[in-house]
Design a protein around this motif. Structure first.
Motif, mmCIF file in Angstrom:
data_model
loop_
_atom_site.group_PDB
_atom_site.id
_atom_site.type_symbol
_atom_site.label_atom_id
_atom_site.label_comp_id
_atom_site.label_asym_id
_atom_site.label_seq_id
_atom_site.Cartn_x
_atom_site.Cartn_y
_atom_site.Cartn_z
ATOM 1 N N MET A 116 21.330 36.115 56.400
ATOM 2 C CA MET A 116 20.746 34.804 56.226
ATOM 3 C C MET A 116 21.761 33.727 56.598
ATOM 4 O O MET A 116 21.392 32.725 57.211
ATOM 5 C CB MET A 116 20.266 34.630 54.791
ATOM 6 N N ASP A 117 23.033 33.940 56.238
ATOM 7 C CA ASP A 117 24.061 32.956 56.594
ATOM 8 C C ASP A 117 24.130 32.758 58.102
ATOM 9 O O ASP A 117 24.275 31.632 58.583
ATOM 10 C CB ASP A 117 25.433 33.400 56.070
ATOM 11 N N ARG A 118 24.022 33.847 58.847
ATOM 12 C CA ARG A 118 24.074 33.752 60.311
ATOM 13 C C ARG A 118 22.868 32.979 60.844
ATOM 14 O O ARG A 118 22.988 32.138 61.728
ATOM 15 C CB ARG A 118 24.130 35.163 60.910
ATOM 16 N N LYS A 119 21.689 33.256 60.317
ATOM 17 C CA LYS A 119 20.475 32.570 60.778
ATOM 18 C C LYS A 119 20.486 31.082 60.415
ATOM 19 O O LYS A 119 19.895 30.266 61.118
ATOM 20 C CB LYS A 119 19.225 33.216 60.173
ATOM 21 N N MET A 120 21.136 30.731 59.310
ATOM 22 C CA MET A 120 21.153 29.344 58.841
ATOM 23 C C MET A 120 22.323 28.537 59.401
ATOM 24 O O MET A 120 22.387 27.324 59.188
ATOM 25 C CB MET A 120 21.202 29.306 57.311
ATOM 26 N N ALA A 121 23.226 29.183 60.122
ATOM 27 C CA ALA A 121 24.390 28.479 60.657
ATOM 28 C C ALA A 121 23.953 27.271 61.491
ATOM 29 O O ALA A 121 23.057 27.378 62.331
ATOM 30 C CB ALA A 121 25.229 29.430 61.502
ATOM 31 N N ASN A 122 24.539 26.128 61.217
ATOM 32 C CA ASN A 122 24.274 24.874 61.930
ATOM 33 C C ASN A 122 22.851 24.343 61.744
ATOM 34 O O ASN A 122 22.385 23.518 62.531
ATOM 35 C CB ASN A 122 24.579 25.013 63.419
ATOM 36 N N ARG A 123 22.154 24.844 60.741
ATOM 37 C CA ARG A 123 20.804 24.344 60.433
ATOM 38 C C ARG A 123 20.807 23.681 59.074
ATOM 39 O O ARG A 123 21.585 24.029 58.196
ATOM 40 C CB ARG A 123 19.791 25.483 60.438
ATOM 41 N N LYS A 124 19.909 22.753 58.893
ATOM 42 C CA LYS A 124 19.808 22.030 57.637
ATOM 43 C C LYS A 124 18.573 22.508 56.879
ATOM 44 O O LYS A 124 17.477 22.551 57.437
ATOM 45 C CB LYS A 124 19.693 20.533 57.940
#
Length: 86
Positions: free
Chosen positions: A1-9
């Motif tokens: 999940m951390d990878r998918k959320m990187a640079n997203r708000k």
């Protein structure tokens, strides 16, 4: 999940209306999560095509729901999704 959320708000569904009024969300990469809290029986549009309506909530504020309309291939693929699904 951390990878998918990187640079997203992350914007919670219960905050979406106020955030849309205050910010131009088209300029940022954002995501939201919702739980299907209510499904309305599939209906037919005036053109005869079937669609679904889901009510989504983030379980933070049960009074703040978002209605999601599913048409076309999205409706065909997802209309059987169970209530309670994230």
């Amino acid at each position: 999940m951390d990878r998918k959320m990187a640079n997203r708000k992350l914007i919670r569904l219960s905050q979406l209306k106020s955030r849309l009024a205050a910010e131009n969300l088209e300029e940022i990469d954002w995501v939201t999560f919702g739980v299907i809290v209510k499904k309305i029986t599939p209906q037919s549009a005036n053109n005869g095509r079937t669609f679904s309506i889901w009510r989504l909530n983030d379980l933070r504020d049960l009074n703040q729901c978002v209605s999601l309309f599913l048409f076309g291939d999205v409706h065909k693929e997802h209309w059987k999704t169970d209530q309670g699904t994230v």
